[in-house]
Motif scaffolding. Structure first.
Motif, PDB file in Angstrom:
ATOM      1  N   GLY A 129       0.638  -7.406   0.564  1.00  0.00           N
ATOM      2  CA  GLY A 129       0.546  -5.932   0.608  1.00  0.00           C
ATOM      3  C   GLY A 129       0.007  -5.378  -0.697  1.00  0.00           C
ATOM      4  N   ILE A 130       0.455  -5.972  -1.804  1.00  0.00           N
ATOM      5  CA  ILE A 130       0.001  -5.495  -3.118  1.00  0.00           C
ATOM      6  C   ILE A 130      -1.479  -5.843  -3.327  1.00  0.00           C
ATOM      7  CG2 ILE A 130       0.310  -5.831  -5.619  1.00  0.00           C
ATOM      8  CD1 ILE A 130       3.371  -6.109  -4.916  1.00  0.00           C
ATOM      9  N   ALA A 131      -1.872  -7.048  -2.886  1.00  0.00           N
ATOM     10  CA  ALA A 131      -3.294  -7.440  -2.981  1.00  0.00           C
ATOM     11  C   ALA A 131      -4.145  -6.429  -2.207  1.00  0.00           C
ATOM     12  CB  ALA A 131      -3.489  -8.843  -2.419  1.00  0.00           C
ATOM     13  N   GLN A 132      -3.684  -6.095  -1.018  1.00  0.00           N
ATOM     14  CA  GLN A 132      -4.392  -5.133  -0.166  1.00  0.00           C
ATOM     15  C   GLN A 132      -4.549  -3.794  -0.900  1.00  0.00           C
ATOM     16  OE1 GLN A 132      -2.960  -5.414   3.905  1.00  0.00           O
ATOM     17  NE2 GLN A 132      -2.801  -3.209   3.931  1.00  0.00           N
ATOM     18  N   ALA A 133      -3.445  -3.337  -1.496  1.00  0.00           N
ATOM     19  CA  ALA A 133      -3.466  -2.046  -2.202  1.00  0.00           C
ATOM     20  C   ALA A 133      -4.403  -2.101  -3.407  1.00  0.00           C
ATOM     21  CB  ALA A 133      -2.048  -1.671  -2.636  1.00  0.00           C
ATOM     22  N   LEU A 134      -4.382  -3.214  -4.153  1.00  0.00           N
ATOM     23  CA  LEU A 134      -5.226  -3.307  -5.355  1.00  0.00           C
ATOM     24  C   LEU A 134      -6.707  -3.409  -4.996  1.00  0.00           C
ATOM     25  CD1 LEU A 134      -3.124  -5.687  -7.622  1.00  0.00           C
ATOM     26  CD2 LEU A 134      -3.873  -3.372  -8.205  1.00  0.00           C
ATOM     27  N   LEU A 135      -7.006  -4.093  -3.863  1.00  0.00           N
ATOM     28  CA  LEU A 135      -8.413  -4.249  -3.473  1.00  0.00           C
ATOM     29  C   LEU A 135      -9.044  -2.914  -3.061  1.00  0.00           C
ATOM     30  CD1 LEU A 135      -8.064  -7.657  -1.625  1.00  0.00           C
ATOM     31  CD2 LEU A 135      -9.499  -7.249  -3.640  1.00  0.00           C
ATOM     32  N   ASN A 136      -8.201  -1.916  -2.789  1.00  0.00           N
ATOM     33  CA  ASN A 136      -8.728  -0.568  -2.530  1.00  0.00           C
ATOM     34  C   ASN A 136      -9.177   0.113  -3.819  1.00  0.00           C
ATOM     35  OD1 ASN A 136      -8.503  -0.216   0.260  1.00  0.00           O
ATOM     36  ND2 ASN A 136      -6.293   0.140   0.108  1.00  0.00           N
ATOM     37  N   GLU A 137      -8.964  -0.567  -4.956  1.00  0.00           N
ATOM     38  CA  GLU A 137      -9.337  -0.050  -6.273  1.00  0.00           C
ATOM     39  C   GLU A 137      -8.815   1.354  -6.526  1.00  0.00           C
ATOM     40  OE1 GLU A 137     -13.558  -0.731  -6.703  1.00  0.00           O
ATOM     41  OE2 GLU A 137     -13.278  -2.890  -6.524  1.00  0.00           O
ATOM     42  N   PRO A 138      -7.494   1.540  -6.386  1.00  0.00           N
ATOM     43  CA  PRO A 138      -6.924   2.861  -6.597  1.00  0.00           C
ATOM     44  C   PRO A 138      -6.864   3.214  -8.087  1.00  0.00           C
ATOM     45  CG  PRO A 138      -5.166   1.278  -6.311  1.00  0.00           C
ATOM     46  CD  PRO A 138      -6.459   0.527  -6.112  1.00  0.00           C
ATOM     47  N   GLU A 139      -6.816   4.522  -8.366  1.00  0.00           N
ATOM     48  CA  GLU A 139      -6.596   4.939  -9.761  1.00  0.00           C
ATOM     49  C   GLU A 139      -5.115   4.910 -10.085  1.00  0.00           C
ATOM     50  OE1 GLU A 139      -8.768   8.522 -10.941  1.00  0.00           O
ATOM     51  OE2 GLU A 139     -10.181   8.014  -9.366  1.00  0.00           O
ATOM     52  N   VAL A 140      -4.296   5.030  -9.043  1.00  0.00           N
ATOM     53  CA  VAL A 140      -2.858   4.868  -9.256  1.00  0.00           C
ATOM     54  C   VAL A 140      -2.297   4.000  -8.127  1.00  0.00           C
ATOM     55  CG1 VAL A 140      -2.286   7.064  -8.114  1.00  0.00           C
ATOM     56  CG2 VAL A 140      -0.650   6.047  -9.659  1.00  0.00           C
ATOM     57  N   LEU A 141      -1.459   3.051  -8.520  1.00  0.00           N
ATOM     58  CA  LEU A 141      -0.831   2.152  -7.543  1.00  0.00           C
ATOM     59  C   LEU A 141       0.675   2.386  -7.597  1.00  0.00           C
ATOM     60  CD1 LEU A 141      -0.897  -0.280  -5.601  1.00  0.00           C
ATOM     61  CD2 LEU A 141      -0.702  -1.758  -7.604  1.00  0.00           C
ATOM     62  N   ILE A 142       1.233   2.749  -6.448  1.00  0.00           N
ATOM     63  CA  ILE A 142       2.659   3.061  -6.362  1.00  0.00           C
ATOM     64  C   ILE A 142       3.366   1.919  -5.640  1.00  0.00           C
ATOM     65  CG2 ILE A 142       4.287   4.619  -5.195  1.00  0.00           C
ATOM     66  CD1 ILE A 142       2.304   6.889  -5.809  1.00  0.00           C
ATOM     67  N   LEU A 143       4.354   1.342  -6.293  1.00  0.00           N
ATOM     68  CA  LEU A 143       5.085   0.211  -5.708  1.00  0.00           C
ATOM     69  C   LEU A 143       6.560   0.574  -5.603  1.00  0.00           C
ATOM     70  CD1 LEU A 143       3.487  -2.606  -7.914  1.00  0.00           C
ATOM     71  CD2 LEU A 143       2.812  -1.922  -5.614  1.00  0.00           C
ATOM     72  N   ASP A 144       7.117   0.454  -4.412  1.00  0.00           N
ATOM     73  CA  ASP A 144       8.540   0.766  -4.226  1.00  0.00           C
ATOM     74  C   ASP A 144       9.307  -0.548  -4.151  1.00  0.00           C
ATOM     75  OD1 ASP A 144      10.904   2.026  -3.800  1.00  0.00           O
ATOM     76  OD2 ASP A 144      10.325   3.004  -1.917  1.00  0.00           O
ATOM     77  N   GLU A 145      10.082  -0.828  -5.173  1.00  0.00           N
ATOM     78  CA  GLU A 145      10.875  -2.061  -5.270  1.00  0.00           C
ATOM     79  C   GLU A 145      10.040  -3.323  -5.022  1.00  0.00           C
ATOM     80  OE1 GLU A 145      14.796  -2.140  -3.872  1.00  0.00           O
ATOM     81  OE2 GLU A 145      15.102   0.002  -4.099  1.00  0.00           O
ATOM     82  N   PRO A 146       8.970  -3.501  -5.817  1.00  0.00           N
ATOM     83  CA  PRO A 146       8.078  -4.640  -5.549  1.00  0.00           C
ATOM     84  C   PRO A 146       8.710  -5.989  -5.801  1.00  0.00           C
ATOM     85  CG  PRO A 146       7.469  -3.582  -7.610  1.00  0.00           C
ATOM     86  CD  PRO A 146       8.509  -2.716  -6.973  1.00  0.00           C
ATOM     87  N   THR A 147       9.793  -6.043  -6.594  1.00  0.00           N
ATOM     88  CA  THR A 147      10.380  -7.348  -6.910  1.00  0.00           C
ATOM     89  C   THR A 147      11.672  -7.609  -6.138  1.00  0.00           C
ATOM     90  OG1 THR A 147      11.585  -6.427  -8.771  1.00  0.00           O
ATOM     91  CG2 THR A 147       9.417  -7.324  -9.263  1.00  0.00           C
ATOM     92  N   SER A 148      11.974  -6.739  -5.154  1.00  0.00           N
ATOM     93  CA  SER A 148      13.276  -6.872  -4.495  1.00  0.00           C
ATOM     94  C   SER A 148      13.428  -8.189  -3.725  1.00  0.00           C
ATOM     95  CB  SER A 148      13.530  -5.685  -3.564  1.00  0.00           C
ATOM     96  OG  SER A 148      12.542  -5.658  -2.574  1.00  0.00           O
ATOM     97  N   GLN A 149      12.311  -8.781  -3.330  1.00  0.00           N
ATOM     98  CA  GLN A 149      12.389 -10.024  -2.540  1.00  0.00           C
ATOM     99  C   GLN A 149      12.196 -11.258  -3.402  1.00  0.00           C
ATOM    100  OE1 GLN A 149      12.504  -9.878   0.962  1.00  0.00           O
ATOM    101  NE2 GLN A 149      11.374  -8.105   1.625  1.00  0.00           N
ATOM    102  N   LEU A 150      12.071 -11.058  -4.715  1.00  0.00           N
ATOM    103  CA  LEU A 150      11.747 -12.196  -5.591  1.00  0.00           C
ATOM    104  C   LEU A 150      12.958 -12.607  -6.414  1.00  0.00           C
ATOM    105  CD1 LEU A 150       8.281 -10.930  -6.955  1.00  0.00           C
ATOM    106  CD2 LEU A 150       8.729 -12.348  -4.967  1.00  0.00           C
ATOM    107  N   ASP A 151      13.045 -13.912  -6.741  1.00  0.00           N
ATOM    108  CA  ASP A 151      14.111 -14.335  -7.649  1.00  0.00           C
ATOM    109  C   ASP A 151      13.713 -13.900  -9.070  1.00  0.00           C
ATOM    110  OD1 ASP A 151      12.681 -16.496  -9.096  1.00  0.00           O
ATOM    111  OD2 ASP A 151      12.614 -17.410  -7.115  1.00  0.00           O
ATOM    112  N   PRO A 152      14.649 -13.933 -10.046  1.00  0.00           N
ATOM    113  CA  PRO A 152      14.358 -13.373 -11.370  1.00  0.00           C
ATOM    114  C   PRO A 152      13.126 -13.973 -12.049  1.00  0.00           C
ATOM    115  CG  PRO A 152      16.702 -13.771 -11.144  1.00  0.00           C
ATOM    116  CD  PRO A 152      16.056 -14.342  -9.924  1.00  0.00           C
TER     117      PRO A 152
END
Ligand code: ADP
Length: 170
Positions: A129-152
């Protein structure tokens, strides 16, 4: 560094619930800004306002670029397609396979062509999902809890990758 986005005296109600109360924030150019607070304090609501998804508020929100992308907590992927298939579908005529593959690699994903994302872990799906968002080349990227599914360790690696991508784009 100057503020690119400013939020002043922002209030928003959902029925009888006040989700945002007198929020004041300045978000700097070329920076990564984190919103930290307990569950229910209004983080997602503020991100929804910045994305233009909530319009019924009082106060002032200015400077949010037109070119903006968001990745919210729920994955919005086509579960039966593989990673590149998802990126191809989302980007349409802007899709470039080499660029899409390089972005997945930059985000620390190794993937098997043809393996549907439904067979992937939550953290891997989030990164598609993040790759998809970045490939749109946005000027601002908003991520809601992007690390919630990742271990530390994976979360720390992921944040370092984001810093690197931000530095390259900035
Ligand atoms: P956070 O992201 O910090 O966990 P939220 O922005 O999701 O907080 O929620 C802020 C407050 O608004 C909470 O009290 C939540 O219950 C309420 N809320 C969020 N979305 C809605 C909605 N669609 N309808 C009613 N109340 C909502």
């Amino acid at each position: 560094m100057k503020d690119i986005i400013t939020v002043k005296d922002l209030c928003l109600w959902y029925g009888n619930t006040q989700a945002l109360k007198n929020i004041e924030i300045g978000i700097k150019e070329n920076a990564i800004t984190a919103l930290i607070g307990p569950s229910g304090c209004g983080k997602t609501t503020l991100l929804r306002v910045l994305m233009g998804l909530e319009k019924t508020y009082t106060g002032c929100v200015s400077g949010v670029p037109e070119k903006r992308s968001a990745v919210f907590q729920e994955d919005r992927l086509l579960e039966g397609l593989d990673a590149l298939g998802n990126l191809r579908f989302a980007l349409g005529t802007d899709y470039e396979e080499a660029k899409a593959a390089a972005m997945l690699t930059a985000l620390g994903l190794t993937w098997e062509t043809g393996k549907p994302v439904r067979e992937w872990s939550g953290g891997m799906k989030r990164r598609v999902g993040i790759a998809q968002a970045l490939l749109n080349e946005p000027e601002v990227l908003i991520l809601d809890e992007p690390t919630s599914q990742l271990d530390p360790i994976a979360a720390s690696d992921f944040l370092n990758t984001l810093r690197k991508i931000n530095a390259e784009l900035g």
